[in-house]
Write a protein that holds these residues in place. Structure first.
Motif, PDB file in Angstrom:
ATOM      1  N   SER A  11       0.828  -1.211   0.000  1.00  0.00           N
ATOM      2  CA  SER A  11       0.000   0.000   0.000  1.00  0.00           C
ATOM      3  C   SER A  11       0.858   1.254   0.000  1.00  0.00           C
ATOM      4  CB  SER A  11      -0.925   0.025   1.219  1.00  0.00           C
ATOM      5  OG  SER A  11      -1.862  -1.001   1.152  1.00  0.00           O
ATOM      6  N   ASP A  28     -13.152  -0.410  -6.298  1.00  0.00           N
ATOM      7  CA  ASP A  28     -12.071   0.049  -5.411  1.00  0.00           C
ATOM      8  C   ASP A  28     -10.757   0.192  -6.168  1.00  0.00           C
ATOM      9  OD1 ASP A  28     -13.445   0.314  -2.971  1.00  0.00           O
ATOM     10  OD2 ASP A  28     -13.396  -1.849  -2.666  1.00  0.00           O
ATOM     11  N   ILE A  31     -10.988   3.362  -8.393  1.00  0.00           N
ATOM     12  CA  ILE A  31     -10.848   4.568  -7.571  1.00  0.00           C
ATOM     13  C   ILE A  31      -9.388   4.782  -7.184  1.00  0.00           C
ATOM     14  CG2 ILE A  31     -11.380   5.553  -5.293  1.00  0.00           C
ATOM     15  CD1 ILE A  31     -14.159   4.249  -5.562  1.00  0.00           C
ATOM     16  N   ASN A  32      -8.708   3.700  -6.806  1.00  0.00           N
ATOM     17  CA  ASN A  32      -7.325   3.831  -6.388  1.00  0.00           C
ATOM     18  C   ASN A  32      -6.421   4.236  -7.539  1.00  0.00           C
ATOM     19  OD1 ASN A  32      -4.493   2.524  -5.662  1.00  0.00           O
ATOM     20  ND2 ASN A  32      -5.607   3.102  -3.805  1.00  0.00           N
ATOM     21  N   VAL A  34      -7.260   6.019 -10.161  1.00  0.00           N
ATOM     22  CA  VAL A  34      -7.528   7.430 -10.451  1.00  0.00           C
ATOM     23  C   VAL A  34      -6.859   8.320  -9.397  1.00  0.00           C
ATOM     24  CG1 VAL A  34      -9.348   9.187 -10.561  1.00  0.00           C
ATOM     25  CG2 VAL A  34      -9.639   7.014 -11.743  1.00  0.00           C
ATOM     26  N   LEU A  35      -6.957   7.938  -8.132  1.00  0.00           N
ATOM     27  CA  LEU A  35      -6.324   8.728  -7.076  1.00  0.00           C
ATOM     28  C   LEU A  35      -4.806   8.754  -7.231  1.00  0.00           C
ATOM     29  CD1 LEU A  35      -8.390   7.677  -3.944  1.00  0.00           C
ATOM     30  CD2 LEU A  35      -8.340   9.926  -5.022  1.00  0.00           C
ATOM     31  N   CYS A  36      -4.223   7.632  -7.608  1.00  0.00           N
ATOM     32  CA  CYS A  36      -2.765   7.586  -7.795  1.00  0.00           C
ATOM     33  C   CYS A  36      -2.329   8.403  -8.996  1.00  0.00           C
ATOM     34  CB  CYS A  36      -2.295   6.146  -7.950  1.00  0.00           C
ATOM     35  SG  CYS A  36      -2.266   5.267  -6.387  1.00  0.00           S
ATOM     36  N   LEU A  38      -3.882  11.139 -10.122  1.00  0.00           N
ATOM     37  CA  LEU A  38      -4.046  12.557  -9.807  1.00  0.00           C
ATOM     38  C   LEU A  38      -2.922  13.029  -8.882  1.00  0.00           C
ATOM     39  CD1 LEU A  38      -7.902  12.769  -9.309  1.00  0.00           C
ATOM     40  CD2 LEU A  38      -6.564  13.575 -11.261  1.00  0.00           C
ATOM     41  N   VAL A  39      -2.861  12.436  -7.722  1.00  0.00           N
ATOM     42  CA  VAL A  39      -1.822  12.728  -6.731  1.00  0.00           C
ATOM     43  C   VAL A  39      -1.568  11.416  -6.005  1.00  0.00           C
ATOM     44  CG1 VAL A  39      -1.197  14.106  -4.711  1.00  0.00           C
ATOM     45  CG2 VAL A  39      -2.704  15.078  -6.421  1.00  0.00           C
ATOM     46  N   PRO A  42      -3.135  10.494  -1.896  1.00  0.00           N
ATOM     47  CA  PRO A  42      -4.490   9.981  -1.652  1.00  0.00           C
ATOM     48  C   PRO A  42      -4.655   8.514  -2.060  1.00  0.00           C
ATOM     49  CG  PRO A  42      -4.616  12.124  -2.658  1.00  0.00           C
ATOM     50  CD  PRO A  42      -3.173  11.706  -2.711  1.00  0.00           C
ATOM     51  N   GLY A  43      -3.916   8.083  -3.072  1.00  0.00           N
ATOM     52  CA  GLY A  43      -3.955   6.679  -3.460  1.00  0.00           C
ATOM     53  C   GLY A  43      -3.390   5.780  -2.375  1.00  0.00           C
ATOM     54  N   HIS A  46      -6.021   5.677   0.462  1.00  0.00           N
ATOM     55  CA  HIS A  46      -7.131   4.813   0.056  1.00  0.00           C
ATOM     56  C   HIS A  46      -6.726   3.341   0.115  1.00  0.00           C
ATOM     57  CE1 HIS A  46      -9.630   2.699  -3.005  1.00  0.00           C
ATOM     58  NE2 HIS A  46     -10.585   3.283  -2.300  1.00  0.00           N
TER      59      HIS A  46
END
Length: 55
Positions: A11, A28, A31-32, A34-36, A38-39, A42-43, A46
């Motif tokens: 993680s 899930d 979402i992870n 996309v978060l990774c 972007l920045v 947050p990934g 999550h």
């Protein structure tokens, strides 16, 4: 116990792989990723949340 430790380490280093190993392909993981993209932080948060919750 060793499995949870491995997921925590993954993680921190490779969040989408940790989520994939815990939940498989699904919402899930998407979402992870996309978060990774972007920045990264947050990934990681999550991924830790997904791997630490029961179920």
């Amino acid at each position: 116990m060793d499995n949870k430790l491995l997921l925590i380490i993954l993680s921190l280093l490779l969040p989408p792989i940790a989520v994939f190993l815990k939940k498989g392909v699904g919402v899930d993981l998407l979402i992870n990723i996309v978060l990774c993209l972007l920045v990264f932080f947050p990934g990681v948060v999550h991924a830790l949340w997904v791997t630490m919750k029961d179920g």
